[in-house]
Write a protein that holds these residues in place. Structure first.
Motif, mmCIF file in Angstrom:
data_model
loop_
_atom_site.group_PDB
_atom_site.id
_atom_site.type_symbol
_atom_site.label_atom_id
_atom_site.label_comp_id
_atom_site.label_asym_id
_atom_site.label_seq_id
_atom_site.Cartn_x
_atom_site.Cartn_y
_atom_site.Cartn_z
ATOM 1 N N VAL A 92 0.858 -1.198 0.000
ATOM 2 C CA VAL A 92 0.000 0.000 0.000
ATOM 3 C C VAL A 92 0.888 1.239 0.000
ATOM 4 C CG1 VAL A 92 -1.913 -1.123 1.222
ATOM 5 C CG2 VAL A 92 -0.157 0.074 2.531
ATOM 6 N N THR A 93 0.265 2.420 -0.050
ATOM 7 C CA THR A 93 1.047 3.656 -0.007
ATOM 8 C C THR A 93 1.363 4.013 1.442
ATOM 9 O OG1 THR A 93 -0.932 5.045 0.113
ATOM 10 C CG2 THR A 93 -0.080 4.542 -2.085
ATOM 11 N N GLN A 101 0.839 6.790 2.801
ATOM 12 C CA GLN A 101 -0.289 7.555 3.346
ATOM 13 C C GLN A 101 -1.333 6.638 3.985
ATOM 14 O OE1 GLN A 101 1.073 8.183 0.421
ATOM 15 N NE2 GLN A 101 1.589 10.361 0.338
ATOM 16 N N THR A 102 -1.491 5.447 3.426
ATOM 17 C CA THR A 102 -2.466 4.505 3.988
ATOM 18 C C THR A 102 -1.984 3.982 5.342
ATOM 19 O OG1 THR A 102 -3.314 3.897 1.830
ATOM 20 C CG2 THR A 102 -3.623 2.285 3.579
ATOM 21 N N ALA A 129 -2.641 6.705 7.777
ATOM 22 C CA ALA A 129 -4.070 6.775 8.116
ATOM 23 C C ALA A 129 -4.472 5.648 9.073
ATOM 24 C CB ALA A 129 -4.902 6.711 6.834
ATOM 25 N N LYS A 132 -7.607 6.676 11.250
ATOM 26 C CA LYS A 132 -8.491 7.332 10.282
ATOM 27 C C LYS A 132 -9.020 6.356 9.239
ATOM 28 C CE LYS A 132 -6.669 12.048 10.308
ATOM 29 N NZ LYS A 132 -6.001 13.059 9.474
ATOM 30 N N TYR A 133 -8.435 5.172 9.194
ATOM 31 C CA TYR A 133 -8.854 4.194 8.195
ATOM 32 C C TYR A 133 -8.751 2.794 8.784
ATOM 33 C CZ TYR A 133 -8.759 1.218 4.068
ATOM 34 O OH TYR A 133 -9.018 0.227 3.154
ATOM 35 N N PRO A 138 -8.380 -0.954 7.896
ATOM 36 C CA PRO A 138 -7.982 -1.710 6.702
ATOM 37 C C PRO A 138 -8.901 -2.898 6.438
ATOM 38 C CG PRO A 138 -6.554 -2.245 8.532
ATOM 39 C CD PRO A 138 -7.438 -1.139 9.006
ATOM 40 N N SER A 139 -8.828 -3.398 5.215
ATOM 41 C CA SER A 139 -9.574 -4.613 4.882
ATOM 42 C C SER A 139 -8.972 -5.784 5.668
ATOM 43 C CB SER A 139 -9.466 -4.892 3.387
ATOM 44 O OG SER A 139 -8.131 -5.253 3.067
ATOM 45 N N LEU A 170 -5.605 -6.819 4.198
ATOM 46 C CA LEU A 170 -4.486 -5.929 4.541
ATOM 47 C C LEU A 170 -4.111 -6.076 6.014
ATOM 48 C CD1 LEU A 170 -2.451 -3.733 3.914
ATOM 49 C CD2 LEU A 170 -4.265 -2.026 4.128
#
Lengths: 73, 148
Positions: free
Chosen positions: A31-32, A34-35, A38, A43-44, A46-47, A50
């Motif tokens: 992944v990037t 930034q991910t 996050a 803030k995110y 993951p699946s 991931l």
């Protein structure tokens, strides 16, 4: 349905693994950067795939990396 | 601010600029006479058809300029891959964008039903198209900035 907030220990685990950088972890799991940023900041979420990739990178089970921080009704 | 956030802002500004400049140029060529004359329909058909390539070319130029300035100012390259978060952000932003355009399309049809001139319908369609693009870019910026 209750909404759950997923927390993680990625920042500490990176530090424990020879101070792995966010970019290095990002490259390992595909992944990037930034991910990763996050995810670390919560803030995110993951699946599942991931999340497992990250856990496998640290050689730990999923629950040692991710945990339920809080749940709101 | 991340690369994706900056890109969303540049897209937002570019859509406003392109539409404003193009509309200001084309409005001077609006045909005089009846609102229902064939020239009016020809004008609006040409307006949409020409807008598409103009918009594509202008966006490519703006994107190249952004890429160069961004690389010089931040020394940050474009992320080499599009990962699951990028795809999810794009999907959610597209969804919001589509909602806005759908509302605009319905409003344009309502304008015809209530007897407004065809120009009103075309103007509503253009405005909803621009608004939907803007909502898409703002949504992307928001999702990258605040998370989801």
């Amino acid at each position: 349905m209750e909404k759950i907030v997923i927390g993680n220990h990625i920042r500490r685990l990176r530090f424990d693994h020879n101070e792995m950088t966010q970019q290095e972890l990002a490259d390992k799991v595909g992944v990037t950067r930034q991910t990763i940023v996050a995810i670390e900041k919560g803030k995110y979420s993951p699946s599942l795939e991931l999340a497992f990739r990250i856990a496998l990178t640290f050689g730990l089970p999923l629950e040692a990396v991710f945990f339920v921080e809080e749940s709101n009704g | 601010m991340s690369y994706q956030e900056r890109r969303s802002l540049v897209n937002l500004i570019s859509i406003i600029l392109i539409t404003a400049v193009y509309s200001a140029y084309m409005i001077q060529r609006y045909p005089a006479g009846s609102a229902y004359s064939p020239e009016v329909f020809h004008f609006w058909g040409a307006f949409f058809l020409i807008l598409i390539p103009v918009s594509v070319v202008a966006r490519i130029i703006i994107y190249i300029i952004f890429h160069i300035i961004n690389a010089i100012a931040t020394r940050e390259e474009e992320p080499p891959i599009t990962d699951e978060r990028d795809k999810l952000v794009e999907l959610k932003a597209s969804q919001n964008s589509l909602y806005v355009f759908a509302v605009g399309f319905i409003l344009a049809m309502v304008a015809l039903v209530v007897g407004m001139p065809p120009a009103a319908m075309f103007i509503i369609l253009i405005c909803s198209g621009v608004a939907s693009e803007m909502v898409g870019d703002i949504s992307q910026f928001y999702f990258y900035r605040r998370g989801f």
